[in-house]
Design an enzyme around this catalytic site. Sequence first.
Site, PDB file in Angstrom:
ATOM      1  N   HIS A   1      19.418  11.037  53.374  1.00 38.72           N
ATOM      2  CA  HIS A   1      18.137  10.923  54.073  1.00 38.72           C
ATOM      3  C   HIS A   1      17.345   9.740  53.538  1.00 38.72           C
ATOM      4  CE1 HIS A   1      16.851  13.412  50.544  1.00 38.72           C
ATOM      5  NE2 HIS A   1      15.772  12.653  50.625  1.00 38.72           N
TER       6      HIS A   1
ATOM      7  N   GLU B   1      13.142  12.389  55.866  1.00 33.95           N
ATOM      8  CA  GLU B   1      12.299  13.328  55.126  1.00 33.95           C
ATOM      9  C   GLU B   1      10.863  12.829  55.154  1.00 33.95           C
ATOM     10  OE1 GLU B   1      11.375  14.370  50.483  1.00 33.95           O
ATOM     11  OE2 GLU B   1      13.441  13.874  51.012  1.00 33.95           O
TER      12      GLU B   1
ATOM     13  N   HIS C   1      11.716  -0.966  56.558  1.00 31.50           N
ATOM     14  CA  HIS C   1      11.565  -0.258  57.829  1.00 31.50           C
ATOM     15  C   HIS C   1      12.809   0.559  58.136  1.00 31.50           C
ATOM     16  CE1 HIS C   1      13.682  -3.945  59.075  1.00 31.50           C
ATOM     17  NE2 HIS C   1      14.218  -3.173  60.003  1.00 31.50           N
TER      18      HIS C   1
ATOM     19  N   GLU D   1      12.064  -0.117  63.718  1.00 29.11           N
ATOM     20  CA  GLU D   1      12.704  -1.073  64.618  1.00 29.11           C
ATOM     21  C   GLU D   1      13.479  -0.330  65.677  1.00 29.11           C
ATOM     22  OE1 GLU D   1      15.951  -4.738  64.402  1.00 29.11           O
ATOM     23  OE2 GLU D   1      15.375  -3.688  62.573  1.00 29.11           O
TER      24      GLU D   1
END
Length: 120
Positions: free
Chosen positions: A7, A56, A75, A117
């Site tokens: 994650h 998360e 990002h 993005e």
Amino acid sequence: MAFTFAHNNLNVKNLAESLAFYEKALGLYEARRKEAADGSFTLAFLTDGRTPHLLELTCLRDHPQPYDLGENEIHLALRADDYQAARTLHREMGCICYENEAMGIYFIEDPDGYWIEIIP
């Protein structure tokens, strides 16, 4: 020895607002939640329902102020199966913060200022 992604984490100021944004903007939904016994934090793990990777969202009780994202050069990137429909939705939501037509991508901004993005 081998590693696989599990994650990514983003700290958020308002968990309910962030959950609503990620569901509407990206179709991500809560797969599971962990709450501290003392109420000091809540972790919400979001899924796309197709890949094993999770996002998360961490909400800290004692951090109600916005996070300092610095230059915000990190990002997330998500691939859209219908790029034009996604772009239309994000325009309607008013969350597109940067477009690069030459590269065929754009970025949306979540309620905490994180950029995501969107790629075709």
